[in-house]
Design a protein around this motif. Structure first.
Motif, mmCIF file in Angstrom:
data_model
loop_
_atom_site.group_PDB
_atom_site.id
_atom_site.type_symbol
_atom_site.label_atom_id
_atom_site.label_comp_id
_atom_site.label_asym_id
_atom_site.label_seq_id
_atom_site.Cartn_x
_atom_site.Cartn_y
_atom_site.Cartn_z
ATOM 1 N N ASP A 124 54.109 34.366 38.466
ATOM 2 C CA ASP A 124 53.382 33.102 38.665
ATOM 3 C C ASP A 124 52.379 33.222 39.804
ATOM 4 O OD1 ASP A 124 54.812 31.998 36.622
ATOM 5 O OD2 ASP A 124 56.302 31.032 37.928
ATOM 6 N N ARG A 125 52.808 33.887 40.896
ATOM 7 C CA ARG A 125 51.904 34.049 42.035
ATOM 8 C C ARG A 125 50.679 34.863 41.645
ATOM 9 N NH1 ARG A 125 53.632 37.737 46.883
ATOM 10 N NH2 ARG A 125 55.508 36.419 46.864
ATOM 11 N N LYS A 126 50.879 35.961 40.916
ATOM 12 C CA LYS A 126 49.760 36.799 40.471
ATOM 13 C C LYS A 126 48.824 36.031 39.551
ATOM 14 C CE LYS A 126 50.293 40.797 42.460
ATOM 15 N NZ LYS A 126 49.252 41.316 43.372
ATOM 16 N N GLU A 127 49.432 35.176 38.702
ATOM 17 C CA GLU A 127 48.606 34.377 37.801
ATOM 18 C C GLU A 127 47.755 33.392 38.605
ATOM 19 O OE1 GLU A 127 46.797 32.701 34.500
ATOM 20 O OE2 GLU A 127 47.841 34.609 34.777
ATOM 21 N N GLN A 128 48.412 32.806 39.625
ATOM 22 C CA GLN A 128 47.660 31.889 40.484
ATOM 23 C C GLN A 128 46.545 32.626 41.237
ATOM 24 O OE1 GLN A 128 50.702 30.169 42.929
ATOM 25 N NE2 GLN A 128 51.420 28.741 41.333
ATOM 26 N N GLU A 129 46.897 33.844 41.723
ATOM 27 C CA GLU A 129 45.888 34.641 42.415
ATOM 28 C C GLU A 129 44.738 34.996 41.479
ATOM 29 O OE1 GLU A 129 47.900 38.014 43.986
ATOM 30 O OE2 GLU A 129 48.805 36.930 45.669
ATOM 31 N N ARG A 130 45.119 35.345 40.222
ATOM 32 C CA ARG A 130 44.077 35.662 39.238
ATOM 33 C C ARG A 130 43.187 34.460 38.968
ATOM 34 N NH1 ARG A 130 42.670 34.766 34.405
ATOM 35 N NH2 ARG A 130 44.415 33.353 34.056
ATOM 36 N N GLN A 131 43.824 33.293 38.837
ATOM 37 C CA GLN A 131 43.057 32.077 38.591
ATOM 38 C C GLN A 131 42.157 31.756 39.784
ATOM 39 O OE1 GLN A 131 45.826 28.989 37.580
ATOM 40 N NE2 GLN A 131 46.400 29.902 35.606
ATOM 41 N N ILE A 132 42.755 31.929 40.998
ATOM 42 C CA ILE A 132 41.952 31.678 42.204
ATOM 43 C C ILE A 132 40.782 32.650 42.271
ATOM 44 C CG2 ILE A 132 41.965 31.818 44.727
ATOM 45 C CD1 ILE A 132 44.852 30.777 44.625
#
Length: 410
Positions: A124-132
């Motif tokens: 989830d964190r990586k996905e958020q980082e990717r989205q950011i």
């Protein structure tokens, strides 16, 4: 492994209270214990991972490097985050890879060495980082686009300002030309009324007086008045010809007729007509050695040039003075110098002497239109000639004209 079997209840009691996944491996990299969070993270049942190699939880492409990293960690045992500065990945039972964060903690029990790994699924964190990161990229693109649009808008504004300045300059230039034209018109009307009124008044007076001299013995007086009439008519004719010349020059309708003729023919005509204008005691020095000089030029224009300059010399020189007409030929260039002993041109006004309608302040009381020298200069420039002068106030002027002997404008 037996150590953990004997103390299984204690380990489970402690490990299940931790939300992170816990995996314990021995120095042979065999899993000896896991907690429920670790099993859930990797998709295994309870105790299903026990006895399996650690590589079971590591993607195949990282196997060749992992053994060396693990051995180096064991030899330099200390707490640390695994894979610091690198992205770590685990592999679930179903074969899917996912990003993880791992903290390593070496410990020993009964002289047996183990490594405990705390595992966190950071999908989830990586996905958020990717989205950011994607949002940042989009934002950067928007900023670049807005910046480009801003630059484009600024450039358009600069172009608009430039166009407005150019339009303003053209408007000012047009206004200046209109003002100059109005000024010229005013000068022209004033000049025409003055220059025409005086000779016409003289003609009327002489014509009236001539009619009164009816007796034969009064013939001389009649001839004097007739000569005055002729002179005034000639003067008016010259003014009209000057105005026609200006119109032709401005509209580009000036035409030139070249012919071959002896220089003496033009000089004789000019000097003969000028002699009629001489004041008391004035004389013109005739040039020497011109009988054999033949040139190819516009005869009427040359006559106009020389007549204008000699007539000016007579007009602006006093009685008992000499007008010297000099002629020389060098390298197919014919040079005329008209030297007078007249009033000269004030130094501060010499730069304006060829401008139309300009008259020096010390010549305002004499008749004149201020267009003769302007016409002369324009014709000479059109025919490849030049006109220059030197002058000193109260001492006289020397005008020099140069023209080609052979026509270069065929």
């Amino acid at each position: 492994m037996k150590v953990f079997e004997k103390n299984n209840n204690i380990f489970k009691l402690l490990s299940e209270a931790v939300s992170e996944g816990i995996i314990v491996v021995n120095k042979e990299q065999i899993v000896v214990a896991t907690n429920g969070s670790a099993n859930d993270i990797f998709g295994y049942d309870t105790d299903e991972l026990i006895g399996k190699p650690l590589n079971t939880l590591i993607p195949q492409k990282y196997h060749h490097n992992h053994a060396g990293h693990f051995k180096n960690f064991v030899n330099h045992s200390e707490k640390r985050n695994m894979g610091k500065g690198r992205d770590l990945f685990g592999v679930r039972k179903d074969g899917t890879e996912f990003p993880v964060e791992a903290g390593l903690n070496p410990f020993s029990i009964y002289d047996n060495h183990y490594v405990m790994a705390l595992i966190i699924d950071i999908t989830d964190r990586k996905e958020q980082e990717r989205q950011i990161q994607e949002l940042n990229i989009q934002l950067e693109k928007k900023v670049e686009k807005r910046t480009e649009e801003l630059h484009h808008t600024i450039q358009e504004l600069k172009d608009e300002v430039k166009l407005r300045k150019e339009a303003e300059a053209k408007t000012k230039e047009s206004l200046k030309k209109e003002q100059d034209l109005n000024e010229l018109k005013t000068k022209f009307l004033s000049l025409v009324s003055h220059e025409f009124k005086t000779p016409l008044s003289g003609i009327l007076t002489s014509a009236t007086l001539t009619g009164k001299y009816t007796k034969e013995e009064q013939q001389e007086k009649r001839e004097q008045h007739l000569d005055t009439i002729k002179s005034k008519v000639k003067y008016l004719d010259n003014i009209l010809n000057d105005f026609l010349s200006i119109e032709r020059l401005e509209t580009g309708k000036a035409t030139y007729k070249f012919s071959t003729f002896p220089l003496s023919k033009v000089i004789n005509e000019v000097v003969y007509n000028a002699n009629m204008l001489l004041k008391d005691g004035q004389r013109i020095n005739y040039p020497d050695d011109i009988d054999d000089t033949i040139l190819e030029f516009d005869e009427k224009i040359l006559e106009l040039v020389l007549s204008n300059l000699i007539n000016n010399a007579i007009k602006y020189s006093g009685e008992n003075t000499t007008i010297d007409l000099q002629v020389s030929v060098k390298k197919n260039i014919l040079t005329f110098r008209i030297v007078d002993q007249g009033i000269g041109i004030p130094e501060r006004e010499q730069e304006f002497i060829f401008k139309r309608y300009f008259r020096a302040e010390n010549a305002l009381l004499d008749q004149g239109t201020g267009i003769g020298l302007n016409i002369v200069k324009s014709h000479l420039e059109n025919l490849g000639g030049t006109i220059t002068f030197i002058s000193k106030e109260s001492e006289g002027s020397t005008f020099e004209v140069q023209i080609p002997i052979v026509n270069n404008h065929k």
